[in-house]
Every structure is written in C-alpha cells, then in structure tokens.
Design a protein around this motif. Structure first.
Motif, short mmCIF file in Angstrom:
data_model
loop_
_atom_site.label_atom_id
_atom_site.label_comp_id
_atom_site.label_asym_id
_atom_site.label_seq_id
_atom_site.Cartn_x
_atom_site.Cartn_y
_atom_site.Cartn_z
N TYR A 54 -11.95 -0.49 9.25
CA TYR A 54 -12.16 -1.65 8.36
C TYR A 54 -13.15 -2.66 8.97
CZ TYR A 54 -8.20 -0.21 5.46
OH TYR A 54 -7.35 0.48 4.63
N ASP A 114 0.83 -1.20 0.00
CA ASP A 114 0.00 0.00 0.00
C ASP A 114 0.87 1.26 0.00
OD1 ASP A 114 -2.23 1.61 0.02
OD2 ASP A 114 -2.58 1.44 2.18
N GLU A 123 2.66 -6.67 9.27
CA GLU A 123 1.45 -7.42 8.89
C GLU A 123 1.76 -8.61 7.99
OE1 GLU A 123 -1.46 -4.72 7.33
OE2 GLU A 123 -1.74 -3.76 9.28
C1 GCB Z 1 -2.08 -1.25 7.22
C2 GCB Z 1 -0.74 -1.18 6.58
C3 GCB Z 1 -0.47 0.15 5.95
C4 GCB Z 1 -1.71 0.58 5.18
C5 GCB Z 1 -2.83 0.77 6.17
C6 GCB Z 1 -4.17 1.18 5.53
O1 GCB Z 1 -2.36 -2.03 8.06
O2 GCB Z 1 0.30 -1.52 7.47
O3 GCB Z 1 0.64 0.05 5.12
O4 GCB Z 1 -1.50 1.72 4.43
O5 GCB Z 1 -3.06 -0.43 6.84
O6 GCB Z 1 -4.40 2.35 5.36
O7 GCB Z 1 -4.95 0.28 5.24
#
Ligand code: GCB
Length: 598
Positions: free
Chosen positions: A474, A187, A419
C-alpha cells in the motif's frame, strides 16, 4: 423488563426484545455432553421489513399463531406468512451460500425448527454455537431472549418451556449497524445465518457451568490450578482426576457455586513439537461429569522476549479467515482441519485466527496438531468507541470467546482489536478490553494488531506488541519495514508482525515488478522477510493471508469480490508461488531462537 410495543408501527418495536440479553454464562463447557441435535433442515425465509419482530412485539402470542397448521392459518385473512410457503435451510449454514440468490442479503431472517420434547427429568439448555449478528429466540411462542455478537456461543435454560412437541423460532439479523462490533464496514464478507450447531444440552439439576484448568505461570511448571463454576450448593464436592498424572484432587463448592483447587504435579509440557494432552475429568458429587483433553504449558514475556515453557520461541505464523468454498463461515471439522494442515505444510507453528472467534474446533484441533493460536474479537477499524453499549457488546464477545477456549493449550494470545484508530475513547475502550481479558485469564498474553504508527498509547496495555504493515504494497518499499520495527523496538516488548502481504491473482505470471503477478508476490515476501528478520526483537510473523477470501470491498478485474493476498487461491487448492517462498523462509527459521531463556 420487556416493554410491549403499542402497535406493529411503533418505531421502537425492537425495545420489546432488549432483554433478557443471552450470554454463554450459564453453560459454557458443553463439549461431549449428552444432547439433542437440532441441526439439519429448518424452515426459513428472509424478512427484510422485520415483520415478525414488529408483530411479536405487539402480540405476545404471535409466534404461537404463526405456527398453526397451514390450512387453518390460511382461513385468517391476515395470514401473510403461512409456514408451508417457506424455504428450507441447512443449520449450520450461511444463507448466502445455501441460497445463492441471497448472496448479498443483509437483514432479518426467520428460522423455525420443530422437535419432539425430551423425556422429563434433567434440565435442558438451548445452546447456539453462533448466529450472525443478532439472534432473537422464541420457544413455543415464549420469548426467550436475544443475543448480540456474530461469532460466539450463547445459551438459555429451556426447561420451563419444553413441551412434548416444540417449535423453536429464531430471527437472525445480520445488518451492519454503527453500534455493532464490527460496525458498518470491514474487509470481509458479512455472512448471515445460524452457522454453528444448535443443540439442546442435557444437564443434571446441579451442574458444572465452566472450568478453567491450567499450569500456573512462574511455578517451575509444577503447580496446576482448577477453577470451577457450578450451579451446586455450598459444600458440594468437586473432584478433578487426571489419571496419567496420578491426580485425584477434591474441593468443596463455596459461595456463588465456585470451587478452586491447586496442586503439585509434573506434567509433560505441551508444545507444537510435542502436543501432549491429558485426559481429565471434573465431577460433581451429585453426578455431573465433564471429560476433556487438556495440555499444560506456560507462555510468558520476559522483557522483549517471548517464552514458551521457559524457552524463547519464534512464531512462524500465518493469518487465516474462517471461510470455505461453498460453505461460507459454516466450517465443518474437516474444513478447519484442512486449513490448519495447510498452515503446517507452510512450516507454521502459529496461526492468527482473524478477525473474530472461529469455530471452537479450531483450538481443539490445534491442541492436537501442535499449533499455537491467536484468537481475536471483531473490534475492527472504526467502532462507536464512546458508546458504553458497544463496549458492553465487545466485552461480552471477548468473554464468550475466552470462557469457551481458555482450556486450550494452543491458544497463547487474546487479541482485543485490529487496526483501530481514534481519539481518547478508543484508548479507554481498548484498555478496558485488555483489562477484561487479563481478569478472565491471567495465564495468556494480551495483544491487539496495531497500525504502523509510532507511540500507540495502547502499547503499555499489551504484553505482545503486534503491528500490521504493508510497506511495499500500500505504501513505501518492502525494506522500509525495518525502520518501522527498529522504532517500535524501543517499547521494550516483544514484537509480532501480525500482517504483511501483497495481492496476486493465482495463475497470473510476469516479472517481479509487474503488480499482481505471482512473481511480484514472491519478491514482496523475500524483501519483507529480509527486513523483518534483521530486527532482533521480532518474535514472530504472520503473513496476510492463507487463502484468498471474499470481500465486497474489492472489485477490480483481478479481485472480483475477493481479497487476493492469499498464499493459496479462493478454491483453497491452488498454492501460489509465494507459498513456497514463505515455506522456505520458515524452514530456515525452525531453529531461530533469541538469547537465553531467563
Ligand atoms: C489489513 C486488515 C485486513 C485486510 C488487509 C488488506 O490491514 O487488518 O483485514 O484484509 O489489511 O488486505 O488490506
């Protein structure tokens, strides 16, 4: 040994450049050394079919030929790449920003720079601060080696190849591949290019490769140790001077160029409130000399508490990517300073540098500005954990990061991943990474940002248990974070909430229950903090994330190619309302300490 490809059509042409694999090992302490600066405008063009490496694999003189004057080259019917036809590009720079038409280009690109040879005498190491992801180098047509890993420095002794006039060629390849670290998706944005400085570093024939100076844990803040690796012969003397402490200690180089010394001193301890640095000098009898500014402090864990200089500390943190408008990942010092200043304005004493090693300036500035740091390697989501070559690559990235920054008092955590999920190989991979981090640096904490799952088998391998959770965004309700943390608390180690956050479009207003409004992001943080702070073993929080950042994963009408969980917008200027919410919470937490120091 390099095997030559039989023809440019050989599918294994890249085998010709497997070795030598370049690392940072032969010269890591480059700061302040005399050098020839190779930054500036380089010749450049993208090479999507990887023609240069295909041909160079087959013809060892290929790069010599390629550099012929254009008119001469054009007399050859096979001259498809006369140098005069190329673009130019800024080094350091990311091609995605330097040439907007290349925003989404992923693949090989050729960089070429001509420079006059340095005067003869000492040795010269070619040092590249970082190039994403794989860099293959030739100097005056001679293949020098290849480096893997997009965020860490590497070097090679250029002395034998230097001439009065030199041509340096680097193929940089940022393709995402299943056996890279990170692998096929993540991401964040996959910027390509030579995005940190390139220098020819001058060293005397016998030189200091790296130093590690620190306060020894558990010594009552009175015992310091220096380990030095040199290219010197056995018996040569190394001297450490710290004038302000009245220290002048000597040790002889023993086998493999190593020298160590331990001594007693009473330094004023470094902390975010008092970021005291000492000017130190490490010198070799034969003339090499390094100067640095080093702080002394102790970080350790005692049961579920985190202690800085023996006192419990609460990490008021924030996560940050290294990305700057118009520059991508090519951070100038003032960009990094502004980023760290924004964290200070938020009331932070801690920054999680996500998800890969940032520019070395980050830790140097944090040392001065009084911020604690988490540094991380891009072992992110799913990697080919069972592949020993992937482990070797990840370990090397970890090594290059630790060797580069282990003299920085600000850095308190080495993080080995984020993660990650998977069967047994993932545990073997990450536990070996944790063991490597401890071996390279027993003075700091090892952590990894875990998924919010019970009983991660990696927990016993970590000093600080860190969890990324998105209750209220989420999944679930923001308050449910409390149950998660209470469950995790049974591990008996300090807990860091290494990520939590909610998307919001800067300037979009509405009610708190309207998704993506600034008001809803404020509400999210209020509820999350209430839950998190009710759990006593939590020793810190780092909201995700300081600035909105570019990522091809996010394309809805609010995101438009950006992750919008920033507390500040993608212009790095527009503070969202939640910035103030977090700031107020942190203001109230300045004195949050748990229990008594043991
Ligand atoms: C996470 C990741 C990070 C993402 C974030 C998101 O858990 O570690 O890299 O950008 O979530 O915004 O979903």
């Amino acid at each position: 040994m390099t095997t030559r490809s039989a023809s440019p059509f050989d599918p294994d042409y890249r085998e010709a450049f497997r070795e030598p694999l370049l690392t940072a090992d032969s010269l890591i302490d480059v700061h302040g050394r005399p050098h020839i600066d190779l930054d500036g405008l380089w010749r450049f063009h993208i090479d999507p079919y990887d023609v240069h490496r295909r041909r160079a694999a087959f013809d060892p003189h290929y790069f010599e030929l390629l550099m012929k004057p254009e008119e001469e080259a054009l007399r050859d019917p096979g001259a498809d790449f006369p140098a005069g036809a190329w673009q130019t590009i800024k080094v350091p720079g990311c091609w995605n920003e330097e040439h907007p038409e290349l925003l989404y280009y992923e693949g090989p690109a050729l960089y070429v720079r001509e420079f006059d040879g340095p005067p003869t005498g000492p040795r010269y190491f070619l040092h590249v601060g970082a190039a994403n992801y794989e860099a293959t180098l030739w100097l005056n047509g001679t293949f020098l080696g290849r480096h893997e890993g997009g965020f860490t420095p590497f070097c090679v002794d250029a002395t034998p190849h230097l001439q009065p006039r030199n041509v340096l060629a680097i193929v940089v390849d940022n393709r995402r591949e299943a056996d890279r670290v990170p692998a096929l998706w993540c991401d964040w944005f996959n910027y390509g290019g030579v995005f940190r400085s390139v220098r020819l570093i001058e060293v005397p024939p016998s030189h200091i490769k790296r130093t590690f100076l620190r306060l020894l844990r558990g010594s009552g803040f009175r015992r310091l140790r220096l380990d030095v690796e040199t290219s010197a012969l056995e018996g040569e003397v190394v001297t450490l001077s710290v004038a302000a402490l009245g220290v002048r200690e000597r040790a002889a180089v023993v086998k493999r160029g190593m020298a160590s010394l331990e001594f007693t001193a009473e330094p004023s301890l470094w902390s975010p409130e008092s970021p005291h640095l000492y000017e130190v000098e490490v010198a070799l009898e034969s003339g090499d000399r390094l100067e640095d500014s080093v702080g002394f402090r102790e970080v350790r864990v005692q049961e579920d508490r985190l202690l800085l200089n023996g006192e419990p500390v609460f990490l008021r943190g924030v996560c940050a990517h290294e990305e700057f408008p118009g520059r991508g990942r090519a951070a100038r010092q003032e960009d990094t300073r502004r980023m760290l200043q924004a964290a200070l304005d938020l009331g932070c004493n801690f920054v999680r540098l996500a998800h890969y090693p940032h520019h070395e300036n980050a830790a140097r500035l944090a040392d001065k500005m009084g911020l604690l740091l988490w540094e991380e390697v891009p072992v992110y989501w799913h990697l080919a954990f069972a592949d020993p070559a992937v482990l070797a690559d990840a370990r090397n990235q970890l090594r290059e990061m630790i060797l580069r920054d282990r003299n920085r008092a600000s850095v308190i955590v080495w993080a080995v991943g984020n993660e990650t999920l998977g069967p047994g190989e993932r545990l073997t991979f990450l536990s070996e990474m944790a063991a490597s981090a401890r071996e390279l640096d027993p003075s700091r904490l090892v952590s990894a940002a875990l998924l919010p799952l019970p009983n991660d088998p990696l927990t016993p391998h970590l000093d600080l248990v860190s969890v990324n959770e998105y209750f209220g965004w989420y999944y679930g309700q923001a308050e449910q974070v409390q149950d998660l943390l209470k469950n995790l608390a049974s591990c008996g180690k300090p807990l860091l909430v290494s990520e939590f956050g909610a998307d919001c479009a800067a300037g979009l207003h509405g009610s708190a229950d309207e998704i993506r409004t600034e008001e809803s992001q404020c509400d999210f943080y209020r509820r999350q903090f209430a839950g998190i702070l009710s759990v006593p073993t939590v020793v810190g929080t780092s909201p995700w994330v300081l600035y909105d950042f570019r990522t091809p994963l996010r394309q809805n009408k609010y995101q438009r190619g950006y992750n919008r969980k920033g507390l500040i917008g993608d212009d790095h200027k527009s503070r969202k309302m939640a910035f103030e919410v977090v700031r107020e919470v942190y203001e109230g937490l300045r004195d949050r300490l748990r229990g008594d120091a043991g």
